[in-house]
Write a protein that holds these residues in place. Structure first.
Motif, PDB file in Angstrom:
ATOM      1  N   LEU A  15       0.675  -1.639  -0.420  1.00  0.00           N
ATOM      2  CA  LEU A  15      -0.159   0.504   0.405  1.00  0.00           C
ATOM      3  C   LEU A  15       1.153   0.695  -0.109  1.00  0.00           C
ATOM      4  CD1 LEU A  15      -2.940  -1.164   2.458  1.00  0.00           C
ATOM      5  CD2 LEU A  15      -2.662  -1.568   0.171  1.00  0.00           C
ATOM      6  N   GLN A  16       2.057   0.816  -0.056  1.00  0.00           N
ATOM      7  CA  GLN A  16       2.879   2.389   0.038  1.00  0.00           C
ATOM      8  C   GLN A  16       3.091   2.650  -1.194  1.00  0.00           C
ATOM      9  OE1 GLN A  16       3.053   2.976   3.133  1.00  0.00           O
ATOM     10  NE2 GLN A  16       2.938   1.258   3.989  1.00  0.00           N
ATOM     11  N   GLU A  17       4.593   3.999  -1.690  1.00  0.00           N
ATOM     12  CA  GLU A  17       4.923   4.373  -2.374  1.00  0.00           C
ATOM     13  C   GLU A  17       5.220   3.278  -3.441  1.00  0.00           C
ATOM     14  OE1 GLU A  17       5.157   7.599  -4.068  1.00  0.00           O
ATOM     15  OE2 GLU A  17       4.873   7.768  -2.253  1.00  0.00           O
ATOM     16  N   MET A  18       4.835   3.697  -5.357  1.00  0.00           N
ATOM     17  CA  MET A  18       5.306   2.211  -6.241  1.00  0.00           C
ATOM     18  C   MET A  18       3.487   1.366  -5.974  1.00  0.00           C
ATOM     19  SD  MET A  18       7.142   3.466  -8.034  1.00  0.00           S
ATOM     20  CE  MET A  18       7.764   2.513  -9.009  1.00  0.00           C
ATOM     21  N   THR A  19       2.938   1.150  -5.434  1.00  0.00           N
ATOM     22  CA  THR A  19       1.614   0.533  -5.397  1.00  0.00           C
ATOM     23  C   THR A  19       1.621   0.281  -6.643  1.00  0.00           C
ATOM     24  OG1 THR A  19       0.085  -0.276  -4.787  1.00  0.00           O
ATOM     25  CG2 THR A  19      -0.120   1.933  -4.305  1.00  0.00           C
ATOM     26  N   ILE A  20       0.288  -1.031  -7.167  1.00  0.00           N
ATOM     27  CA  ILE A  20       0.359  -1.053  -8.284  1.00  0.00           C
ATOM     28  C   ILE A  20      -1.053  -0.500  -8.748  1.00  0.00           C
ATOM     29  CG2 ILE A  20       0.802  -3.376  -8.285  1.00  0.00           C
ATOM     30  CD1 ILE A  20      -1.498  -5.282  -7.932  1.00  0.00           C
ATOM     31  N   ASN A  21      -1.914   0.041  -7.246  1.00  0.00           N
ATOM     32  CA  ASN A  21      -3.049   1.444  -7.349  1.00  0.00           C
ATOM     33  C   ASN A  21      -2.582   2.357  -7.043  1.00  0.00           C
ATOM     34  OD1 ASN A  21      -5.641   1.989  -7.579  1.00  0.00           O
ATOM     35  ND2 ASN A  21      -6.154   0.601  -7.787  1.00  0.00           N
ATOM     36  N   ASN A  22      -2.785   3.054  -7.229  1.00  0.00           N
ATOM     37  CA  ASN A  22      -2.462   4.913  -6.837  1.00  0.00           C
ATOM     38  C   ASN A  22      -3.749   4.884  -5.544  1.00  0.00           C
ATOM     39  OD1 ASN A  22       0.601   5.102  -7.356  1.00  0.00           O
ATOM     40  ND2 ASN A  22      -0.622   5.887  -9.666  1.00  0.00           N
ATOM     41  N   GLN A  23      -5.171   4.225  -5.377  1.00  0.00           N
ATOM     42  CA  GLN A  23      -5.406   4.859  -4.670  1.00  0.00           C
ATOM     43  C   GLN A  23      -5.488   4.083  -3.882  1.00  0.00           C
ATOM     44  OE1 GLN A  23      -9.107   4.315  -6.846  1.00  0.00           O
ATOM     45  NE2 GLN A  23      -9.493   5.833  -7.570  1.00  0.00           N
ATOM     46  N   TRP A  24      -4.424   2.624  -3.641  1.00  0.00           N
ATOM     47  CA  TRP A  24      -5.153   1.720  -2.505  1.00  0.00           C
ATOM     48  C   TRP A  24      -3.212   3.049  -1.491  1.00  0.00           C
ATOM     49  CZ3 TRP A  24      -3.277  -2.916  -4.887  1.00  0.00           C
ATOM     50  CH2 TRP A  24      -4.121  -3.850  -5.189  1.00  0.00           C
ATOM     51  N   ARG A  25      -2.918   3.457  -2.121  1.00  0.00           N
ATOM     52  CA  ARG A  25      -1.918   4.781  -0.627  1.00  0.00           C
ATOM     53  C   ARG A  25      -2.792   5.183   0.162  1.00  0.00           C
ATOM     54  NH1 ARG A  25       1.486   7.999  -4.873  1.00  0.00           N
ATOM     55  NH2 ARG A  25       2.279   8.421  -3.005  1.00  0.00           N
ATOM     56  N   ALA A  26      -4.005   5.649  -0.039  1.00  0.00           N
ATOM     57  CA  ALA A  26      -5.194   6.227   1.054  1.00  0.00           C
ATOM     58  C   ALA A  26      -4.945   5.310   2.156  1.00  0.00           C
ATOM     59  CB  ALA A  26      -6.142   7.019   0.632  1.00  0.00           C
ATOM     60  N   PHE A  27      -4.917   4.409   1.867  1.00  0.00           N
ATOM     61  CA  PHE A  27      -4.849   3.128   3.012  1.00  0.00           C
ATOM     62  C   PHE A  27      -3.151   2.486   3.473  1.00  0.00           C
ATOM     63  CE2 PHE A  27      -8.706   2.763   0.688  1.00  0.00           C
ATOM     64  CZ  PHE A  27      -9.335   3.007   1.189  1.00  0.00           C
ATOM     65  N   ALA A  28      -3.070   3.552   3.550  1.00  0.00           N
ATOM     66  CA  ALA A  28      -1.118   3.097   4.321  1.00  0.00           C
ATOM     67  C   ALA A  28      -0.432   3.232   4.926  1.00  0.00           C
ATOM     68  CB  ALA A  28      -0.174   4.612   2.769  1.00  0.00           C
ATOM     69  N   ASP A  29      -1.632   3.843   6.064  1.00  0.00           N
ATOM     70  CA  ASP A  29      -1.345   3.198   7.721  1.00  0.00           C
ATOM     71  C   ASP A  29      -2.124   1.701   8.132  1.00  0.00           C
ATOM     72  OD1 ASP A  29      -4.201   4.312   7.125  1.00  0.00           O
ATOM     73  OD2 ASP A  29      -3.772   5.770   8.246  1.00  0.00           O
ATOM     74  N   HIS A  30      -2.886   1.660   7.090  1.00  0.00           N
ATOM     75  CA  HIS A  30      -3.863   0.574   7.403  1.00  0.00           C
ATOM     76  C   HIS A  30      -5.085   0.940   8.767  1.00  0.00           C
ATOM     77  CE1 HIS A  30      -0.645  -1.848   6.396  1.00  0.00           C
ATOM     78  NE2 HIS A  30      -1.445  -2.640   6.037  1.00  0.00           N
ATOM     79  N   CYS A  31      -5.591   1.980   8.546  1.00  0.00           N
ATOM     80  CA  CYS A  31      -6.331   2.666   9.203  1.00  0.00           C
ATOM     81  C   CYS A  31      -6.531   2.198  10.342  1.00  0.00           C
ATOM     82  CB  CYS A  31      -7.842   2.364   8.574  1.00  0.00           C
ATOM     83  SG  CYS A  31      -8.231   2.833   6.924  1.00  0.00           S
ATOM     84  N   VAL A  32      -5.218   2.545  10.930  1.00  0.00           N
ATOM     85  CA  VAL A  32      -5.350   1.506  12.452  1.00  0.00           C
ATOM     86  C   VAL A  32      -5.656   2.820  13.426  1.00  0.00           C
ATOM     87  CG1 VAL A  32      -2.683   0.717  12.171  1.00  0.00           C
ATOM     88  CG2 VAL A  32      -2.910   3.223  12.597  1.00  0.00           C
ATOM     89  N   ASN A  33      -6.255   3.543  13.415  1.00  0.00           N
ATOM     90  CA  ASN A  33      -6.544   5.031  14.250  1.00  0.00           C
ATOM     91  C   ASN A  33      -8.425   4.613  13.695  1.00  0.00           C
ATOM     92  OD1 ASN A  33      -4.735   5.645  15.650  1.00  0.00           O
ATOM     93  ND2 ASN A  33      -3.689   6.665  13.723  1.00  0.00           N
ATOM     94  N   GLU A  34      -8.330   3.814  12.567  1.00  0.00           N
ATOM     95  CA  GLU A  34     -10.390   3.495  12.390  1.00  0.00           C
ATOM     96  C   GLU A  34     -11.277   2.612  12.933  1.00  0.00           C
ATOM     97  OE1 GLU A  34     -10.949   6.018   8.931  1.00  0.00           O
ATOM     98  OE2 GLU A  34      -8.534   6.834   8.827  1.00  0.00           O
ATOM     99  N   VAL A  35     -10.297   1.370  13.222  1.00  0.00           N
ATOM    100  CA  VAL A  35     -10.520   0.267  13.265  1.00  0.00           C
ATOM    101  C   VAL A  35      -9.966  -0.339  14.160  1.00  0.00           C
ATOM    102  CG1 VAL A  35     -10.237  -0.173  10.785  1.00  0.00           C
ATOM    103  CG2 VAL A  35      -8.489  -0.849  11.963  1.00  0.00           C
ATOM    104  N   ASP A  36     -10.806  -1.234  14.903  1.00  0.00           N
ATOM    105  CA  ASP A  36     -10.190  -2.116  16.099  1.00  0.00           C
ATOM    106  C   ASP A  36      -9.159  -3.055  15.966  1.00  0.00           C
ATOM    107  OD1 ASP A  36     -13.111  -1.017  17.751  1.00  0.00           O
ATOM    108  OD2 ASP A  36     -14.248  -1.732  16.431  1.00  0.00           O
ATOM    109  N   LEU A  37      -9.160  -3.791  14.788  1.00  0.00           N
ATOM    110  CA  LEU A  37      -8.187  -4.772  14.490  1.00  0.00           C
ATOM    111  C   LEU A  37      -7.701  -4.411  12.978  1.00  0.00           C
ATOM    112  CD1 LEU A  37      -6.130  -6.837  15.105  1.00  0.00           C
ATOM    113  CD2 LEU A  37      -8.081  -8.550  14.424  1.00  0.00           C
ATOM    114  N   ALA A  38      -6.466  -4.143  12.672  1.00  0.00           N
ATOM    115  CA  ALA A  38      -6.096  -3.960  11.630  1.00  0.00           C
ATOM    116  C   ALA A  38      -4.975  -4.921  10.798  1.00  0.00           C
ATOM    117  CB  ALA A  38      -5.120  -2.363  11.412  1.00  0.00           C
TER     118      ALA A  38
END
Length: 269
Positions: free
Chosen positions: A16-39
């Motif tokens: 999900l970081q730089e050079m991902t195969i889908n640039n839209q995925w970079r929005a989830f590079a932090d794995h949403c750790v502050n928005e979910v109960d388990l990442a």
């Protein structure tokens, strides 16, 4: 996501970081750790809501496998007789749909001077063999699609005919190891691998033996090609390499620990 009631789990098996195969995925590079109960993901993130759970676990281990099942599977694959008794009738295979970073094309072009590489996927396809086998698979009548489990078994069976398997990841980053390396090992191929960061810092140190696969490094292609030529033409060298156990002696315990931690985190939700 914020408006969904109940416990929330985020999972990604992709880079999900730089050079991902889908640039839209970079929005989830932090794995949403502050928005979910388990990442969950392959990355190394220091956060109480995060657990490293690389995607290869989903492919290599059956969901209902016991520790005994895992240990028996590791011991079987580590037995040289298992790998040497698989009849090899072809040189090298690549199964891929794309090549975003250009690494797969470089590897194929380099090793084509040793022998013809069988490209059985959509990328650089030069063989209809796997595609024709796919057409024979049972399909889901509603979607017209075949079962992924059935295809995955077919893929590994197909790989068994090859001495080597080019299994390059979509990106090379510490911790990012997909099912590709494990598929090659389980199918009795010598993996020609790229990914997981620098081989010297290769992760899963308690699981994978780094001496049991070949690592592609840009700038060191000639050295690797010569090694493959020798293994391909010298029976003793090939059998010697195939006798190296691909899994560490601690592999079963390490895998079981990862699965138990995953189960415990889910229960604690």
């Amino acid at each position: 996501m914020k408006f969904i009631k109940g416990k929330k789990v985020f999972y990604s098996g992709e880079y999900l970081q730089e050079m991902t195969i889908n640039n839209q995925w970079r929005a989830f590079a932090d794995h949403c750790v502050n928005e979910v109960d388990l990442a969950l993901g392959f990355d190394y993130i220091d956060h109480p809501n995060y657990l490293r759970f690389p995607i290869w676990l989903l492919f290599f281990i059956h969901p209902q496998a016991s520790f005994k099942d895992i240990k028996q599977k590791i011991e079987l694959i580590n037995n040289p007789a298992y790998r040497l008794n698989i009849k090899k009738t072809a040189f090298t295979c690549l199964i891929s749909r794309h090549d975003t970073n250009g690494i797969r094309r470089k590897i194929v072009n380099g090793f084509n001077e040793v022998d013809i590489i069988t490209c059985a996927g959509k990328f650089m396809n030069n063989s209809d063999e796997l595609i024709n086998l796919e057409k024979q698979l049972p399909r889901n009548y509603k979607k017209g699609e075949f079962s992924f489990d059935v295809f995955y078994t077919l893929k590994k069976d197909y790989l068994k005919k090859f001495k080597f398997n080019i299994c390059a990841e979509n990106a090379s980053s510490r911790g990012y190891i997909s099912e590709k390396l494990f598929d090659a090992i389980e199918s009795g191929c010598i993996p020609i691998y790229w990914g997981g960061g620098d081989k010297k810092e290769f992760v899963e140190p308690d699981i994978i033996n780094p001496d049991a696969f070949l690592y592609y490094e840009e700038g060191k292609e000639d050295e690797l090609i010569e090694q493959v030529k020798k293994l391909n033409s010298d029976k003793k060298e090939y059998e010697s390499f195939m006798s190296i156990p691909p899994f560490q002696g601690t592999a079963a315990e390490a895998i079981w620990t990862m699965l138990q931690e995953f189960e415990n985190r889910l229960k604690n939700l």
